[in-house]
Scaffold this motif. Structure first.
Motif, short mmCIF file in Angstrom:
data_model
loop_
_atom_site.label_atom_id
_atom_site.label_comp_id
_atom_site.label_asym_id
_atom_site.label_seq_id
_atom_site.Cartn_x
_atom_site.Cartn_y
_atom_site.Cartn_z
N ILE A 107 -8.28 -4.11 12.30
CA ILE A 107 -8.93 -3.06 11.49
C ILE A 107 -9.22 -1.84 12.36
CG2 ILE A 107 -11.07 -2.49 10.26
CD1 ILE A 107 -11.10 -5.46 9.32
N ARG A 108 -9.77 -2.08 13.53
CA ARG A 108 -10.09 -0.98 14.44
C ARG A 108 -8.82 -0.23 14.86
NH1 ARG A 108 -14.60 0.29 17.08
NH2 ARG A 108 -15.62 -1.71 16.64
N ALA A 109 -7.76 -0.98 15.15
CA ALA A 109 -6.49 -0.35 15.56
C ALA A 109 -5.92 0.49 14.42
CB ALA A 109 -5.49 -1.42 16.00
N ASP A 110 -6.04 0.02 13.18
CA ASP A 110 -5.54 0.79 12.04
C ASP A 110 -6.31 2.11 11.90
OD1 ASP A 110 -3.72 -1.17 11.42
OD2 ASP A 110 -4.87 -2.01 9.75
N PHE A 111 -7.63 2.04 12.00
CA PHE A 111 -8.43 3.26 11.89
C PHE A 111 -8.13 4.21 13.06
CE2 PHE A 111 -11.84 0.82 9.34
CZ PHE A 111 -11.27 1.22 8.15
N ALA A 112 -7.96 3.65 14.25
CA ALA A 112 -7.64 4.49 15.41
C ALA A 112 -6.29 5.19 15.19
CB ALA A 112 -7.60 3.64 16.68
N ALA A 113 -5.34 4.48 14.56
CA ALA A 113 -4.02 5.08 14.30
C ALA A 113 -4.13 6.22 13.29
CB ALA A 113 -3.05 4.00 13.80
N ILE A 114 -4.98 6.06 12.30
CA ILE A 114 -5.18 7.12 11.30
C ILE A 114 -5.79 8.36 11.97
CG2 ILE A 114 -6.50 7.77 9.23
CD1 ILE A 114 -6.28 4.71 8.43
N ALA A 115 -6.85 8.13 12.75
CA ALA A 115 -7.52 9.26 13.41
C ALA A 115 -6.59 9.93 14.42
CB ALA A 115 -8.80 8.78 14.09
N ALA A 116 -5.79 9.13 15.13
CA ALA A 116 -4.88 9.70 16.12
C ALA A 116 -3.81 10.55 15.45
CB ALA A 116 -4.22 8.57 16.93
N THR A 117 -3.35 10.13 14.28
CA THR A 117 -2.34 10.91 13.56
C THR A 117 -2.92 12.26 13.13
OG1 THR A 117 -1.34 8.85 12.78
CG2 THR A 117 -0.72 10.89 11.64
N ALA A 118 -4.16 12.24 12.65
CA ALA A 118 -4.81 13.50 12.28
C ALA A 118 -4.93 14.40 13.51
CB ALA A 118 -6.19 13.23 11.67
N LYS A 126 0.83 -1.21 0.00
CA LYS A 126 0.00 0.00 0.00
C LYS A 126 0.87 1.26 0.00
CE LYS A 126 -4.37 -1.81 1.01
NZ LYS A 126 -4.75 -2.68 2.12
N PHE A 127 0.35 2.29 -0.63
CA PHE A 127 1.07 3.56 -0.73
C PHE A 127 0.77 4.43 0.48
CE2 PHE A 127 0.58 2.25 -5.19
CZ PHE A 127 1.88 2.39 -5.63
N GLY A 128 1.59 5.44 0.69
CA GLY A 128 1.26 6.43 1.70
C GLY A 128 2.41 6.75 2.64
N PHE A 129 2.21 7.82 3.42
CA PHE A 129 3.18 8.23 4.43
C PHE A 129 2.98 7.35 5.68
CE2 PHE A 129 2.22 12.03 1.97
CZ PHE A 129 3.44 12.68 1.85
N THR A 130 4.05 7.05 6.39
CA THR A 130 3.87 6.48 7.72
C THR A 130 3.43 7.63 8.63
OG1 THR A 130 6.12 6.96 8.44
CG2 THR A 130 5.75 4.83 7.32
N PRO A 131 2.80 7.32 9.77
CA PRO A 131 2.44 8.40 10.70
C PRO A 131 3.64 9.27 11.06
CG PRO A 131 1.30 6.39 11.32
CD PRO A 131 2.24 6.01 10.20
N GLU A 132 4.81 8.65 11.26
CA GLU A 132 6.01 9.43 11.63
C GLU A 132 6.38 10.41 10.51
OE1 GLU A 132 5.87 5.96 11.72
OE2 GLU A 132 5.25 6.13 13.82
N GLU A 133 6.35 9.92 9.28
CA GLU A 133 6.70 10.79 8.15
C GLU A 133 5.74 11.98 8.05
OE1 GLU A 133 8.56 7.43 5.09
OE2 GLU A 133 6.42 7.93 5.01
N LEU A 134 4.46 11.70 8.30
CA LEU A 134 3.48 12.79 8.17
C LEU A 134 3.62 13.79 9.32
CD1 LEU A 134 1.51 13.43 5.99
CD2 LEU A 134 -0.32 12.42 7.33
N LEU A 135 3.88 13.29 10.51
CA LEU A 135 4.09 14.20 11.65
C LEU A 135 5.33 15.06 11.40
CD1 LEU A 135 3.20 11.79 14.59
CD2 LEU A 135 1.86 13.73 13.75
N ASP A 136 6.38 14.46 10.83
CA ASP A 136 7.59 15.23 10.48
C ASP A 136 7.25 16.32 9.48
OD1 ASP A 136 9.23 13.86 12.09
OD2 ASP A 136 10.18 12.64 10.53
#
Ligand SMILES: *Cc1c(COP(=O)(O)O)cnc(C)c1O
Length: 222
Positions: free
Chosen positions: A164-175, A123-133
């Motif tokens: 699945i829930r943990a992945d969505f929680a990680a996305i929302a937490a990063t936002a 899958k494509f995309g930034f890791t949470p760390e990359e996006l926070l940076d």
């Protein structure tokens, strides 16, 4: 009312206020899109540039098209000015190119930053760390013709509901972290997550935009 129209109505009644539906019409014919449109749907998602460009002139002009697939840099110019939102910005290089092409075209492009939290490496995309940076370093201040409205992400392709829930929680937490780091960021409030199989979990975890294809249009013929 057609079957597709009924599915649109069903989703409209199921989704809580504040959650928008993107009807993902990739690989489905314009006739199917027209059925959804007749039921009131106005936001559609496509993942391939050629297919999007073929469909746009055949359908009503008040449709808001979301681009949700991996966007190759050599195709950016072709879709600037044609989308309401590019949901799948997966690199700084792509973002900078969207910005320069938007400037060249005299328009502003709305985008979401795609997050990669799923277990699949493909899958494509930034890791949470990359996006926070990216946001900590305030590089977005260099953008003149691009507005970042939030994040988009997918959960792991698994039957494990907890994952699945943990992945969505990680996305929302990063936002949420990005909003903390950059409280002055305007309009950064879209969290696009949830598809046919997992939209209900996504909403529980804070989704504001669900992207549903199969549950509305049926199976795709690739
Ligand atoms: C195809 C696709 C969807 C829709 O998936 P369904 O399982 O058919 O609902 C959602 N998001 C993205 C990014 C897609 O590529």
């Amino acid at each position: 009312m057609t079957r597709i129209g009924e599915e649109i109505e069903k989703f409209r009644s199921l989704l809580p206020q504040g959650t928008e539906l993107v009807a993902v019409s990739k690989f489905h014919p314009v006739e199917s899109i027209a059925e959804a449109y007749a039921a009131g749907q106005r936001v559609f998602g496509e993942s391939r540039v050629q297919e999007l460009l073929q469909k746009i002139p055949l359908l009503p002009s008040d449709i808001r098209w979301h681009f949700i697939g991996h966007l190759q840099t050599n195709k950016v110019r072709q879709i600037i000015g044609k989308t309401a939102l590019i949901e799948s910005v997966d690199s700084e290089k792509l973002l900078d190119l969207i910005d320069s092409e938007s400037r060249r075209a005299g328009t502003t492009t709305g985008v979401l930053m795609q997050l990669h939290v799923a277990e699949e490496e493909t899958k494509f995309g930034f890791t949470p760390e990359e996006l926070l940076d990216y946001f900590s370093s305030r590089k977005f201040e260099n953008l003149t013709n691009t507005h970042i409205y939030g994040v988009m992400g997918m959960a792991s392709n698994t039957s494990d509901q907890n994952r699945i829930r943990a992945d969505f929680a990680a996305i929302a937490a990063t936002a949420g972290r990005i909003r903390q780091i950059c409280p002055d960021l305007r309009g950064f409030d879209t969290i696009s997550m949830g598809m046919s199989g997992d939209w209900a979990i996504a909403i529980e975890e804070g989704s504001t935009l669900v992207r549903v294809g199969t549950a509305i249009f049926g199976n795709r013929n690739y």
